[in-house]
Design an enzyme around this catalytic site. Sequence first.
Site, mmCIF file in Angstrom:
data_model
loop_
_atom_site.group_PDB
_atom_site.id
_atom_site.type_symbol
_atom_site.label_atom_id
_atom_site.label_comp_id
_atom_site.label_asym_id
_atom_site.label_seq_id
_atom_site.Cartn_x
_atom_site.Cartn_y
_atom_site.Cartn_z
ATOM 1 N N LYS A 14 128.052 71.855 6.073
ATOM 2 C CA LYS A 14 127.930 71.578 4.637
ATOM 3 C C LYS A 14 127.769 72.857 3.829
ATOM 4 O O LYS A 14 128.395 73.016 2.786
ATOM 5 C CB LYS A 14 126.723 70.662 4.362
ATOM 6 C CG LYS A 14 126.798 69.303 5.046
ATOM 7 C CD LYS A 14 125.657 68.392 4.611
ATOM 8 C CE LYS A 14 124.286 68.900 5.005
ATOM 9 N NZ LYS A 14 123.945 68.738 6.424
ATOM 10 N N ARG A 89 119.108 62.316 1.147
ATOM 11 C CA ARG A 89 118.904 62.208 2.591
ATOM 12 C C ARG A 89 118.165 60.947 2.985
ATOM 13 O O ARG A 89 117.931 60.720 4.173
ATOM 14 C CB ARG A 89 118.088 63.408 3.058
ATOM 15 C CG ARG A 89 118.881 64.429 3.853
ATOM 16 C CD ARG A 89 117.945 65.577 4.122
ATOM 17 N NE ARG A 89 118.259 66.372 5.231
ATOM 18 C CZ ARG A 89 118.822 67.580 5.152
ATOM 19 N NH1 ARG A 89 119.250 68.042 4.013
ATOM 20 N NH2 ARG A 89 118.966 68.294 6.222
ATOM 21 N N ARG A 128 123.535 79.509 15.289
ATOM 22 C CA ARG A 128 123.072 79.947 13.971
ATOM 23 C C ARG A 128 121.654 80.497 14.064
ATOM 24 O O ARG A 128 121.302 81.465 13.399
ATOM 25 C CB ARG A 128 123.135 78.766 12.990
ATOM 26 C CG ARG A 128 122.800 79.129 11.555
ATOM 27 C CD ARG A 128 123.180 78.022 10.593
ATOM 28 N NE ARG A 128 122.131 77.025 10.473
ATOM 29 C CZ ARG A 128 122.258 75.874 9.805
ATOM 30 N NH1 ARG A 128 123.387 75.572 9.209
ATOM 31 N NH2 ARG A 128 121.261 75.022 9.736
HETATM 32 P P1 ADP Z 1 120.228 71.332 7.767
HETATM 33 O O1 ADP Z 1 121.092 70.318 7.113
HETATM 34 O O2 ADP Z 1 121.010 72.303 8.593
HETATM 35 O O3 ADP Z 1 119.066 70.744 8.506
HETATM 36 P P2 ADP Z 1 119.001 72.077 5.210
HETATM 37 O O4 ADP Z 1 118.909 73.448 4.694
HETATM 38 O O5 ADP Z 1 119.828 71.109 4.434
HETATM 39 O O6 ADP Z 1 119.566 72.263 6.684
HETATM 40 O O7 ADP Z 1 117.545 71.430 5.381
HETATM 41 C C1 ADP Z 1 116.506 72.085 6.063
HETATM 42 C C2 ADP Z 1 115.230 71.227 6.040
HETATM 43 O O8 ADP Z 1 114.790 71.052 4.672
HETATM 44 C C3 ADP Z 1 115.372 69.803 6.585
HETATM 45 O O9 ADP Z 1 115.193 69.746 7.990
HETATM 46 C C4 ADP Z 1 114.252 69.074 5.804
HETATM 47 O O10 ADP Z 1 112.994 69.308 6.392
HETATM 48 C C5 ADP Z 1 114.250 69.751 4.447
HETATM 49 N N1 ADP Z 1 115.110 69.033 3.461
HETATM 50 C C6 ADP Z 1 116.264 69.509 2.894
HETATM 51 N N2 ADP Z 1 116.779 68.612 2.034
HETATM 52 C C7 ADP Z 1 115.952 67.528 2.055
HETATM 53 C C8 ADP Z 1 115.956 66.261 1.406
HETATM 54 N N3 ADP Z 1 116.920 65.904 0.545
HETATM 55 N N4 ADP Z 1 114.938 65.398 1.661
HETATM 56 C C9 ADP Z 1 113.958 65.729 2.522
HETATM 57 N N5 ADP Z 1 113.895 66.896 3.182
HETATM 58 C C10 ADP Z 1 114.874 67.805 2.960
#
Ligand code: ADP
Length: 197
Positions: A14, A89, A128
């Site tokens: 993404k 999410r 990564r």
């Molecule tokens: P990835 O999709 O590779 O796990 P992200 O950078 O999108 O990486 O997210 C990292 C962490 O941030 C997630 O594991 C979660 O703990 C938190 N997070 C990110 N976006 C959300 C969201 N929309 N709702 C809840 N937690 C989130």
Amino acid sequence: MFNLILFGPPGSGKGTQSEKLVAKYHLKHISTGDLLRSEISGKTSLGLEAKKYMDKGFLVPDEVVIGMINDALDSNPDVAGFLFDGFPRTAIQAEELDDLLAQKDTCIDVMLALDVSEEELIKRLVKRGQTSGRSDDSNEMVIKSRIGEYHKKTAAVADHYKKKKKVEMVKGEGTIEEIFARLTHEIDRLMKTDNCI
Ligand code: ADP
């Protein structure tokens, strides 16, 4: 406006594809992961609270994330559209997002869902972790727990938009350029129609 959600499990690409898409379509990129990591590096109280969940691979509570999104939408009133990356999410986040956009007389045009095998995801995340400096990428237990959260809570977001006939599945394996071409093909097609009626 043209608003899209780039959807997929952790490691599905993404972030990489978002950067290329926002450059091409001049959309405002909203990544809740990036917003949360910037709160953590600024040592804000929101960041300190969020870190407790992120370090374990759990989702941050909905109200924390929704508050951040609300601020991000309000501080970008004149953009061509938003690309949401890593958000929504949970089903609750999806409902909130739809309400916030409806208040601005707009909607989600499409959810593009990247499809990647679990084996490939773990391989990418471990790789990564060797260079990203992200602590949540360098521990296989945390990676597994993030993928678990995805199946338990996040997969439901696809059902939410499927009911609205807004989901397009895109094969997320191949070269970066191949995947980008599949995504832009869908966007170019949908940009010609009004998807918010
Ligand atoms: P990835 O999709 O590779 O796990 P992200 O950078 O999108 O990486 O997210 C990292 C962490 O941030 C997630 O594991 C979660 O703990 C938190 N997070 C990110 N976006 C959300 C969201 N929309 N709702 C809840 N937690 C989130």
